[in-house]
Design a protein around this motif. Structure first.
Motif, PDB file in Angstrom:
ATOM      1  N   GLU A  12      73.653 -74.600  61.702  1.00 34.97           N
ATOM      2  CA  GLU A  12      73.529 -74.525  63.177  1.00 34.97           C
ATOM      3  C   GLU A  12      74.349 -75.590  63.892  1.00 34.97           C
ATOM      4  OE1 GLU A  12      69.311 -74.889  64.131  1.00 34.97           O
ATOM      5  OE2 GLU A  12      68.875 -73.495  62.507  1.00 34.97           O
TER       6      GLU A  12
ATOM      7  N   HIS B 296      58.007 -81.185  49.203  1.00 27.72           N
ATOM      8  CA  HIS B 296      58.735 -80.825  50.419  1.00 27.72           C
ATOM      9  C   HIS B 296      57.682 -80.468  51.473  1.00 27.72           C
ATOM     10  CE1 HIS B 296      62.668 -79.501  48.177  1.00 27.72           C
ATOM     11  NE2 HIS B 296      62.029 -80.456  47.510  1.00 27.72           N
TER      12      HIS B 296
ATOM     13  N   GLU C 175      64.637 -79.893  41.019  1.00 29.12           N
ATOM     14  CA  GLU C 175      63.867 -79.183  42.050  1.00 29.12           C
ATOM     15  C   GLU C 175      63.290 -77.894  41.476  1.00 29.12           C
ATOM     16  OE1 GLU C 175      65.320 -79.033  46.149  1.00 29.12           O
ATOM     17  OE2 GLU C 175      64.976 -76.868  46.108  1.00 29.12           O
TER      18      GLU C 175
ATOM     19  N   ALA D  46      70.352 -83.475  53.964  1.00 25.27           N
ATOM     20  CA  ALA D  46      71.706 -83.745  54.464  1.00 25.27           C
ATOM     21  C   ALA D  46      72.616 -82.596  54.027  1.00 25.27           C
ATOM     22  CB  ALA D  46      72.210 -85.072  53.903  1.00 25.27           C
ATOM     23  N   TYR D  47      73.729 -82.444  54.739  1.00 30.41           N
ATOM     24  CA  TYR D  47      74.578 -81.255  54.551  1.00 30.41           C
ATOM     25  C   TYR D  47      76.046 -81.665  54.451  1.00 30.41           C
ATOM     26  CZ  TYR D  47      70.186 -79.229  56.028  1.00 30.41           C
ATOM     27  OH  TYR D  47      68.848 -78.893  56.088  1.00 30.41           O
TER      28      TYR D  47
ATOM     29  N   LYS E  92      67.733 -89.626  61.753  1.00 32.31           N
ATOM     30  CA  LYS E  92      66.688 -89.461  60.722  1.00 32.31           C
ATOM     31  C   LYS E  92      66.479 -90.782  59.980  1.00 32.31           C
ATOM     32  CE  LYS E  92      67.995 -84.847  59.256  1.00 32.31           C
ATOM     33  NZ  LYS E  92      67.775 -83.719  58.345  1.00 32.31           N
TER      34      LYS E  92
ATOM     35  N   HIS F  72      62.625 -81.207  65.612  1.00 28.74           N
ATOM     36  CA  HIS F  72      63.596 -81.595  64.582  1.00 28.74           C
ATOM     37  C   HIS F  72      62.873 -82.329  63.452  1.00 28.74           C
ATOM     38  CE1 HIS F  72      66.528 -80.576  67.596  1.00 28.74           C
ATOM     39  NE2 HIS F  72      65.976 -81.416  68.429  1.00 28.74           N
ATOM     40  N   ALA F  73      63.546 -82.392  62.310  1.00 32.48           N
ATOM     41  CA  ALA F  73      62.953 -83.120  61.178  1.00 32.48           C
ATOM     42  C   ALA F  73      62.627 -84.556  61.573  1.00 32.48           C
ATOM     43  CB  ALA F  73      63.914 -83.090  59.996  1.00 32.48           C
TER      44      ALA F  73
ATOM     45  N   THR G  29      57.646 -78.842  55.629  1.00 36.66           N
ATOM     46  CA  THR G  29      58.379 -78.442  56.841  1.00 36.66           C
ATOM     47  C   THR G  29      57.444 -78.488  58.049  1.00 36.66           C
ATOM     48  OG1 THR G  29      57.908 -76.064  56.685  1.00 36.66           O
ATOM     49  CG2 THR G  29      59.829 -76.867  55.480  1.00 36.66           C
TER      50      THR G  29
ATOM     51  N   ARG H  50      62.690 -79.846  58.854  1.00 39.30           N
ATOM     52  CA  ARG H  50      62.316 -78.988  59.972  1.00 39.30           C
ATOM     53  C   ARG H  50      61.903 -77.613  59.470  1.00 39.30           C
ATOM     54  NH1 ARG H  50      66.739 -76.199  63.603  1.00 39.30           N
ATOM     55  NH2 ARG H  50      66.601 -74.847  61.774  1.00 39.30           N
ATOM     56  N   GLY H  51      62.724 -77.037  58.558  1.00 40.45           N
ATOM     57  CA  GLY H  51      62.480 -75.668  58.091  1.00 40.45           C
ATOM     58  C   GLY H  51      63.161 -74.666  59.010  1.00 40.45           C
TER      59      GLY H  51
ATOM     60  N   ASP I  58      76.357 -83.611  62.935  1.00 37.65           N
ATOM     61  CA  ASP I  58      75.297 -83.593  61.933  1.00 37.65           C
ATOM     62  C   ASP I  58      75.023 -85.011  61.407  1.00 37.65           C
ATOM     63  OD1 ASP I  58      73.873 -81.351  61.162  1.00 37.65           O
ATOM     64  OD2 ASP I  58      74.713 -81.375  59.149  1.00 37.65           O
TER      65      ASP I  58
ATOM     66  N   HIS J  31      75.268 -78.633  58.678  1.00 38.54           N
ATOM     67  CA  HIS J  31      74.184 -77.637  58.724  1.00 38.54           C
ATOM     68  C   HIS J  31      74.694 -76.382  59.423  1.00 38.54           C
ATOM     69  CE1 HIS J  31      70.396 -75.909  60.489  1.00 38.54           C
ATOM     70  NE2 HIS J  31      69.989 -76.111  59.255  1.00 38.54           N
TER      71      HIS J  31
ATOM     72  N   LEU K 111      59.618 -84.918  51.104  1.00 38.65           N
ATOM     73  CA  LEU K 111      60.914 -84.533  51.688  1.00 38.65           C
ATOM     74  C   LEU K 111      60.596 -83.868  53.020  1.00 38.65           C
ATOM     75  CD1 LEU K 111      63.961 -83.969  51.770  1.00 38.65           C
ATOM     76  CD2 LEU K 111      63.614 -82.050  50.229  1.00 38.65           C
ATOM     77  N   ALA K 112      60.870 -84.574  54.111  1.00 37.48           N
ATOM     78  CA  ALA K 112      60.453 -84.132  55.453  1.00 37.48           C
ATOM     79  C   ALA K 112      61.552 -83.273  56.086  1.00 37.48           C
ATOM     80  CB  ALA K 112      60.162 -85.345  56.320  1.00 37.48           C
TER      81      ALA K 112
HETATM   82  P1  FAD Z   1      66.951 -81.002  61.139  1.00 38.27           P
HETATM   83  O1  FAD Z   1      67.302 -82.333  60.580  1.00 38.27           O
HETATM   84  O2  FAD Z   1      66.011 -80.953  62.275  1.00 38.27           O
HETATM   85  O3  FAD Z   1      68.333 -80.301  61.541  1.00 38.27           O
HETATM   86  C1  FAD Z   1      68.367 -78.924  61.939  1.00 38.27           C
HETATM   87  C2  FAD Z   1      69.528 -78.709  62.910  1.00 38.27           C
HETATM   88  O4  FAD Z   1      69.265 -79.417  64.130  1.00 38.27           O
HETATM   89  C3  FAD Z   1      70.861 -79.256  62.405  1.00 38.27           C
HETATM   90  O5  FAD Z   1      71.887 -78.426  62.879  1.00 38.27           O
HETATM   91  C4  FAD Z   1      70.969 -80.648  63.036  1.00 38.27           C
HETATM   92  O6  FAD Z   1      72.315 -81.048  63.210  1.00 38.27           O
HETATM   93  C5  FAD Z   1      70.246 -80.419  64.370  1.00 38.27           C
HETATM   94  N1  FAD Z   1      69.526 -81.606  64.850  1.00 38.27           N
HETATM   95  C6  FAD Z   1      68.832 -82.503  64.105  1.00 38.27           C
HETATM   96  N2  FAD Z   1      68.278 -83.440  64.916  1.00 38.27           N
HETATM   97  C7  FAD Z   1      68.623 -83.095  66.184  1.00 38.27           C
HETATM   98  C8  FAD Z   1      68.355 -83.659  67.479  1.00 38.27           C
HETATM   99  N3  FAD Z   1      67.610 -84.764  67.599  1.00 38.27           N
HETATM  100  N4  FAD Z   1      68.857 -83.039  68.587  1.00 38.27           N
HETATM  101  C9  FAD Z   1      69.608 -81.903  68.470  1.00 38.27           C
HETATM  102  N5  FAD Z   1      69.901 -81.339  67.275  1.00 38.27           N
HETATM  103  C10 FAD Z   1      69.413 -81.925  66.143  1.00 38.27           C
HETATM  104  N6  FAD Z   1      63.363 -75.219  53.703  1.00 38.27           N
HETATM  105  C11 FAD Z   1      62.083 -74.812  53.459  1.00 38.27           C
HETATM  106  O7  FAD Z   1      61.548 -73.975  54.200  1.00 38.27           O
HETATM  107  N7  FAD Z   1      61.389 -75.303  52.388  1.00 38.27           N
HETATM  108  C12 FAD Z   1      61.908 -76.232  51.538  1.00 38.27           C
HETATM  109  O8  FAD Z   1      61.255 -76.668  50.610  1.00 38.27           O
HETATM  110  C13 FAD Z   1      63.252 -76.675  51.774  1.00 38.27           C
HETATM  111  N8  FAD Z   1      63.835 -77.603  50.957  1.00 38.27           N
HETATM  112  C14 FAD Z   1      65.086 -78.064  51.256  1.00 38.27           C
HETATM  113  C15 FAD Z   1      65.638 -79.059  50.436  1.00 38.27           C
HETATM  114  C16 FAD Z   1      66.904 -79.582  50.707  1.00 38.27           C
HETATM  115  C17 FAD Z   1      67.467 -80.660  49.832  1.00 38.27           C
HETATM  116  C18 FAD Z   1      67.649 -79.078  51.812  1.00 38.27           C
HETATM  117  C19 FAD Z   1      69.025 -79.616  52.095  1.00 38.27           C
HETATM  118  C20 FAD Z   1      67.112 -78.072  52.622  1.00 38.27           C
HETATM  119  C21 FAD Z   1      65.826 -77.558  52.355  1.00 38.27           C
HETATM  120  N9  FAD Z   1      65.240 -76.571  53.144  1.00 38.27           N
HETATM  121  C22 FAD Z   1      63.964 -76.132  52.889  1.00 38.27           C
HETATM  122  C23 FAD Z   1      66.026 -75.922  54.213  1.00 38.27           C
HETATM  123  C24 FAD Z   1      65.845 -76.592  55.588  1.00 38.27           C
HETATM  124  O9  FAD Z   1      64.513 -76.422  56.014  1.00 38.27           O
HETATM  125  C25 FAD Z   1      66.831 -75.921  56.554  1.00 38.27           C
HETATM  126  O10 FAD Z   1      68.141 -76.257  56.225  1.00 38.27           O
HETATM  127  C26 FAD Z   1      66.562 -76.134  58.038  1.00 38.27           C
HETATM  128  O11 FAD Z   1      67.393 -75.206  58.753  1.00 38.27           O
HETATM  129  C27 FAD Z   1      66.921 -77.501  58.574  1.00 38.27           C
HETATM  130  O12 FAD Z   1      66.040 -78.452  58.164  1.00 38.27           O
HETATM  131  P2  FAD Z   1      66.362 -80.033  58.429  1.00 38.27           P
HETATM  132  O13 FAD Z   1      65.217 -80.786  57.932  1.00 38.27           O
HETATM  133  O14 FAD Z   1      67.713 -80.388  57.947  1.00 38.27           O
HETATM  134  O15 FAD Z   1      66.381 -80.018  60.054  1.00 38.27           O
END
Ligand code: FAD
Length: 288
Positions: free
Chosen positions: A152, A77, A17, A145-146, A166, A125-126, A79, A107-108, A159, A150, A104-105
């Protein structure tokens, strides 16, 4: 070989990365490290996306250069926080024009100065973004994945439920957040098997090179610092060279333990530098 085949059919694989350099730095400043590490045949190289889409042209340009000049599989990536379908389609169209079909999709996180309502007007959400990309078609889609949950989420189990969502929305594979605790990673994989997650999961490994950075990252990501890592910080924290050597050895030990426990795919967070990651590849069982 397709990216997904590399993750499922190779005995082991690793990816890298990089992040786009700040606007006042030449974009080419990242390419030296990419070129050096490309000699080790990474399964793919991913390029991060700035908070809320800042620097997004650089993400596209670097991913395109990695694919078209180095001949590597590149993942951009992306967001969706604060974005709308029109802006997302604009990024996807630009990626397509540059031959990038891996995303890599994510939320951010809410960028500074943006309120929650604006941040989540179109995408919550993502999984919402993943559904849109899947509908558009033609992409290999990764998601985050975490292993320790995660920051939050109420629990790791919750999670993992959202990971299932997803996956059902179109995720082809997952990449994990950094995790310094190898036993937490093996427990996470056991839970994924029980939960019926079928998509490959690539384990994120952050080289331990700077004590303050490690502590800051652990706090930001809500991940634990095991006693063995605390000891390294205490013993070598004030000696850069010794800390670096111990940090490389820590990552090597983590990877070798995980390989011996049936975990095959690793995502190395390079921090745009090649030396430590190269040493980790050479010293670990990833190298043969
Ligand atoms: P989500 O999957 O939406 O999850 C976010 C939170 O919401 C989690 O607590 C989850 O449990 C919860 N959730 C998910 N779906 C639902 C639902 N349907 N209903 C209720 N709650 C739900 N950030 C950047 O800005 N740029 C980057 O390039 C970047 N690269 C990353 C690369 C990796 C490998 C990782 C692990 C993270 C990266 N991040 C990046 C950080 C990421 O954007 C943050 O961790 C963000 O807070 C969560 O993104 P997510 O896609 O996991 O969100």
């Amino acid at each position: 070989m397709s990216l997904l085949k590399k993750l499922t059919e190779q005995q082991s694989a690793f990816s890298l990365e990089f992040f786009p350099p700040k606007k006042d730095m030449p974009i080419s400043s990242v390419y030296g490290a990419v070129e050096k590490l490309s000699a080790y045949n990474p399964a793919f190289v991913s390029v991060t996306y700035g908070a809320g889409g800042s620097n997004r042209d650089r993400t596209i340009d670097i991913a395109s250069h990695i694919k078209n000049s180095f001949g590597l599989d590149a993942i951009a990536h992306l967001t969706c926080v604060g974005a709308d379908p029109v802006s997302i389609n604009g990024v996807l169209a630009a990626l397509e024009q540059n031959g990038i079909s891996n995303v890599l999709a994510l939320r951010g996180d809410i960028p500074d100065g943006m309120d929650k309502a604006t941040a989540f007007t179109h995408y919550q959400h993502a999984s919402d973004l993943i559904k849109d990309i899947k509908k558009r078609g033609g992409y290999t889609i990764a998601a985050a994945a975490y292993p320790e949950g995660h920051v939050e989420s109420a629990s790791l189990d919750q999670d993992i439920e959202f990971m299932r969502l997803k996956e059902a929305s179109g995720t082809d594979f997952f990449i994990t957040q950094l995790c310094f605790d190898k036993t937490a990673i093996t427990r996470f994989f056991e839970k994924l098997t029980k939960a019926g997650i079928k998509a490959p999961v690539v384990t994120g490994i952050m080289p331990v090179l700077n004590p303050n950075q490690i502590i800051r990252m652990a706090l930001l990501s809500a991940c634990s610092i095991p006693a063995s890592l605390s000891k390294i910080i205490c013993r070598f924290g004030d000696n850069d060279d010794d800390f670096r050597k111990a940090g490389v050895a820590y990552a090597v030990e983590e990877i070798d333990y995980l390989l011996a426990n049936g975990i095959h795919n690793f995502h190395l967070y390079t921090m745009n530098k090649s030396e430590a990651v190269e040493q980790i590849i050479l010293d670990s069982d990833l190298n043969g």
